[in-house]
Design an enzyme around this catalytic site. Sequence first.
Site, PDB file in Angstrom:
ATOM      1  N   GLU A  27      34.147  35.640   4.203  1.00  0.00           N
ATOM      2  CA  GLU A  27      34.051  36.710   4.051  1.00  0.00           C
ATOM      3  C   GLU A  27      34.560  37.787   4.949  1.00  0.00           C
ATOM      4  OE1 GLU A  27      30.870  38.107   1.540  1.00  0.00           O
ATOM      5  OE2 GLU A  27      31.237  36.716   0.106  1.00  0.00           O
ATOM      6  N   GLU A  75      30.970  30.579  -3.402  1.00  0.00           N
ATOM      7  CA  GLU A  75      29.746  31.251  -3.591  1.00  0.00           C
ATOM      8  C   GLU A  75      30.083  32.086  -4.911  1.00  0.00           C
ATOM      9  OE1 GLU A  75      28.444  34.235  -1.129  1.00  0.00           O
ATOM     10  OE2 GLU A  75      28.659  33.165   0.774  1.00  0.00           O
TER      11      GLU A  75
END
Length: 449
Positions: free
Chosen positions: A165, A354
Amino acid sequence: MRLTFPDGFLWGVAASAYQIEGAAREDGRGESIWDRFSHQPYRTLNGDTGDVACDHYHRMPEDVAMMAELGIPCYGFTVAWPRILPEGRGQVNQKGLDFYNRLVDTLLEHGIRPKVTLFHWDLPQVLQDEGGWPNRDCPDWFADYARVVFDALGDRVDLWATINEPWVAAFIGYGMGIHAPGIQDAAQAYQAAHHLNLAHGKVVQLFRQGGYKGEIGYVLNLNGLLPGSDRPEDIEATQRLYDETHSFFLDPVFRGTYPEALFSWLGTQAPDVRDGDLDIIHTPIDFLGINHYNTDLIFYDVMSTHWLKVRSVPYSAPGWGQTEMGWGINPPGIKREIMNVVERYDNPKIIITENGCAMPDEPDENGFVADWNRIFFLKAHLQQVHEAIQDSANVQGYFVWSILDNFEWERGYSRRFGLVRVEYETLRRIPKQSAYWYRDVIRENALTI
């Protein structure tokens, strides 16, 4: 109805170093930006820190044994840069490497495949003192660190991710100041984002040139964005935010370009991109990791303090509410994000790295949590992943976030994402109902709806 996933589909769970390891000052570990940030007043809820977290550093053998009992085939963990290089570069901390060697060996002994991410936001503080990710040298520092980890673990690990991320690391950390290092400067955020892309590309090149085995990818948080209305200004605002959160990372990796309209809007806040940078970032990857949690409605707001003049509102699909994070629940959003990548970037290999939710877990007198709301969330999202696969998306794996309740960044210990409950006072682990449900999904390689 039974929805069967393809043969060889990779099931797993994920966690990150600062959120679970603890042992923040043990065995030579250096200070990270999250150590510094979380110890400053008013940065985290209740002043919570990751000093102890889940104490995974000491309880790793029992945690791995528990994963094996739950039938987990793959564990995605991150390596803590300051545990390996306490000064960010230079002298290697052998005790830090020893921990990850033990972790990999223990996983393999239990038949669990290790998946390693090199960076999940815990930049060594000494490197932040030299400018951090906005510093042009940071990608080279990262590559030097990556080489140490590849050399130490590469004989047993064959699934790697460079950075988790990067949008969050850059824009929440350097733009909004909500995360470490707590800086509010749009220009620094965009420069950090470019350097995170560049660091990713340099490490992929290093991986190829070093002849390390296995696959390597990039992990992006691709959450849904929908215009709040059909007004042109809301549609344009949504596109600007899409370019920042999606195109800024996907385009250079898959196309070797940055979104021109965004750079035009940014003007002097646009990052310095030098000759050859995009060629490095464009180095082919083996898979794209997608982290997905929620969808937002986007509005143009001339009064907004955001540099893109946007305002977001959580969106929930009909019949769904919100998670404990205040995020809307929109299961079709994960398929929409997958198919967007499929259509724009020639259907690359995708792993959902995720997906999960924080819910108001209520333990019984024994600490057990019958978390059916989490099961409903995961089941609905997995159904959408299956639909994407049926529509020819090359999705080859799915990881639940997270295996353990843990330190949830600025929200401290107030939000629980885990399949396993952690009683923070005693550090006792108690698998929730969702852990046993997920065990059955994995065993059957199928979802019953």
